[in-house]
Design an enzyme around this catalytic site. Sequence first.
Site, PDB file in Angstrom:
ATOM      1  N   ASP A 114       0.523  -1.534   0.003  1.00  0.00           N
ATOM      2  CA  ASP A 114       0.378  -0.027   0.275  1.00  0.00           C
ATOM      3  C   ASP A 114       1.017   1.204  -0.114  1.00  0.00           C
ATOM      4  O   ASP A 114       0.631   2.036  -0.401  1.00  0.00           O
ATOM      5  CB  ASP A 114      -1.036   0.155   1.164  1.00  0.00           C
ATOM      6  CG  ASP A 114      -0.431  -0.255   2.207  1.00  0.00           C
ATOM      7  OD1 ASP A 114       0.544  -0.353   2.919  1.00  0.00           O
ATOM      8  OD2 ASP A 114      -1.778   0.330   3.596  1.00  0.00           O
ATOM      9  N   GLY A 124      -3.712  -6.310  19.329  1.00  0.00           N
ATOM     10  CA  GLY A 124      -2.348  -7.064  18.767  1.00  0.00           C
ATOM     11  C   GLY A 124      -2.834  -8.246  17.801  1.00  0.00           C
ATOM     12  O   GLY A 124      -1.445  -9.109  18.210  1.00  0.00           O
ATOM     13  N   SER A 133      -6.365  -4.261  12.648  1.00  0.00           N
ATOM     14  CA  SER A 133      -6.365  -3.291  12.566  1.00  0.00           C
ATOM     15  C   SER A 133      -7.636  -2.431  13.822  1.00  0.00           C
ATOM     16  O   SER A 133      -8.244  -2.132  13.787  1.00  0.00           O
ATOM     17  CB  SER A 133      -6.564  -2.931  11.535  1.00  0.00           C
ATOM     18  OG  SER A 133      -5.643  -3.241  10.288  1.00  0.00           O
ATOM     19  N   SER A 134      -7.018  -3.666  15.012  1.00  0.00           N
ATOM     20  CA  SER A 134      -8.102  -2.870  16.289  1.00  0.00           C
ATOM     21  C   SER A 134      -8.533  -1.474  16.042  1.00  0.00           C
ATOM     22  O   SER A 134      -9.149  -0.404  16.206  1.00  0.00           O
ATOM     23  CB  SER A 134      -8.109  -3.326  17.289  1.00  0.00           C
ATOM     24  OG  SER A 134      -6.395  -3.263  17.656  1.00  0.00           O
ATOM     25  N   ASP A 190      -5.945  -0.276   5.764  1.00  0.00           N
ATOM     26  CA  ASP A 190      -6.387  -0.517   7.207  1.00  0.00           C
ATOM     27  C   ASP A 190      -7.881   0.146   7.381  1.00  0.00           C
ATOM     28  O   ASP A 190      -8.740  -0.032   7.680  1.00  0.00           O
ATOM     29  CB  ASP A 190      -5.826  -0.335   8.191  1.00  0.00           C
ATOM     30  CG  ASP A 190      -4.986  -1.588   8.853  1.00  0.00           C
ATOM     31  OD1 ASP A 190      -4.786  -2.268   7.066  1.00  0.00           O
ATOM     32  OD2 ASP A 190      -3.649  -1.664   8.484  1.00  0.00           O
ATOM     33  N   TYR A 248       8.679  -1.440  10.519  1.00  0.00           N
ATOM     34  CA  TYR A 248       8.037  -1.220   9.414  1.00  0.00           C
ATOM     35  C   TYR A 248       8.854   0.187   8.623  1.00  0.00           C
ATOM     36  O   TYR A 248       8.683   0.098   7.905  1.00  0.00           O
ATOM     37  CB  TYR A 248       6.409  -0.690  10.476  1.00  0.00           C
ATOM     38  CG  TYR A 248       5.924  -0.448   8.825  1.00  0.00           C
ATOM     39  CD1 TYR A 248       4.744  -1.789   8.858  1.00  0.00           C
ATOM     40  CD2 TYR A 248       5.122   0.525   8.732  1.00  0.00           C
ATOM     41  CE1 TYR A 248       3.849  -1.208   7.158  1.00  0.00           C
ATOM     42  CE2 TYR A 248       3.973   1.360   7.861  1.00  0.00           C
ATOM     43  CZ  TYR A 248       3.478   0.249   7.240  1.00  0.00           C
ATOM     44  OH  TYR A 248       2.262   0.362   6.404  1.00  0.00           O
TER      45      TYR A 248
HETATM   46  C1  GLA Z   1       0.055  -2.815   8.709  1.00  0.00           C
HETATM   47  C2  GLA Z   1      -0.139  -0.576   7.680  1.00  0.00           C
HETATM   48  C3  GLA Z   1      -0.536  -1.011   6.378  1.00  0.00           C
HETATM   49  C4  GLA Z   1      -0.294  -2.052   5.257  1.00  0.00           C
HETATM   50  C5  GLA Z   1       0.200  -3.167   6.405  1.00  0.00           C
HETATM   51  C6  GLA Z   1       1.317  -4.458   5.620  1.00  0.00           C
HETATM   52  O1  GLA Z   1      -1.311  -3.188   8.643  1.00  0.00           O
HETATM   53  O2  GLA Z   1      -1.576   0.056   8.275  1.00  0.00           O
HETATM   54  O3  GLA Z   1      -0.998   0.516   5.732  1.00  0.00           O
HETATM   55  O4  GLA Z   1       1.263  -0.952   5.313  1.00  0.00           O
HETATM   56  O5  GLA Z   1       0.723  -3.491   7.352  1.00  0.00           O
HETATM   57  O6  GLA Z   1       1.174  -4.782   4.250  1.00  0.00           O
END
Ligand code: GLA
Length: 386
Positions: free
Chosen positions: A36, A121, A125-126, A171, A221
């Site tokens: 993304d 965790g 995507s909480s 997310d 990240y």
């Molecule tokens: C996390 C980030 C997303 C995306 C993913 C990996 O969830 O919030 O934006 O980059 O990692 O695909």
Amino acid sequence: MINPESLRAEFQTRYGREPRIFRAPGRVNLIGEHTDYNGGFVLPMAIEHDTFAAAAARDDRKIRVRSVNLDEAGEIDLNQPEKKMRGSWLDFVEGVARVLERENGKLRGADLLVASNVPTGAGLSSSAALEISVGLALTEISRLPLDKVRLALAGQAAEHEFVGARVGIMDQFISALGRKGHALLIDCRNLQAEQVPFAPKDAAIVICDSKVKHKLAASEYNTRRAECETAVEILREFLPDIEQLRDVSVADFEHYGEHLPETIRKRCRHVVMENERTLNVAEALRENNYTEFGRLMFLSHASLRDDYEVSCRELDLLVKIAGNCTGVLGARMTGGGFGGSTVNLVRRENLDEVIEKISFEYERQIRIKPSIYTSGAADGASEIIL
Ligand code: GLA
């Protein structure tokens, strides 16, 4: 289990008023990982786990917010200077409120009660579910309705500015715009999205939470993002028109990849191939070709493990166990990595034994019991009318 009825009752008891109730779901990404923020494609679906925000407007400019799950409360005064990076869940609430006010107009104060069924965790995507449910609640009770794409962008900006995480848009976008029975193919460059029907009769999505979260996640990240930017800079010498790795085709990579240092080359290869796989999975879904979908999931995992190096022993084990089960069509880590969950495509006729076997084997080897969920594709954020 939290439900909107009990949340409403608790709100009434606590604040003596009738709230409106909003919800936003967590997500699982089917494929398109770490693409993304490279302007590429992702294919997530919203899951049947929600964060609920009960809300009523106040006459002043205070946001009083309480979390049922954490039994904690906080207050934000929109007339006072903003606070950033406290390191708590309030950063998400304050972040989304401040960004919305900046982008969309003056908000009213609010009493908020939030409660969530999205595991925290677990890489589901909480945080996006919190941002989007609260963002929707605040804009609606202020009578400043907002386009869902802009709501998603506000959630992302809150992460960047108030939480300090340079996340991509996936997310928040899926939490805001998911549709029941569909996965969402998002072009993260222009934010165009296509609802791809995904409601297989004979197969199910199984999510396995490894229950581990390694500390590396946040710093690695940001390192990956920087490595991707370096790859673009180097490749620009040969491909002057590229802006993001999204613009590098498989053929380009084959031609010019050798000019990249080894680590950068591996990162680049993952992104280029993963973009291609994501488009291919969308096509496979349109044709109900779940065998092909599954095959590409396994390839995605291998690439995240070996080239992008964001997996870990626990996720690799979950994928390996799944790969040895009859009826598993595909498995891969999902989300940012370094812990969290895997996503599996499993034939319904084998569902029970697959869940049983993954749970048993993982616990035997890691000494941690995984949490395992099945979920259909759910709707994105909405108001709940009780
Ligand atoms: C996390 C980030 C997303 C995306 C993913 C990996 O969830 O919030 O934006 O980059 O990692 O695909």
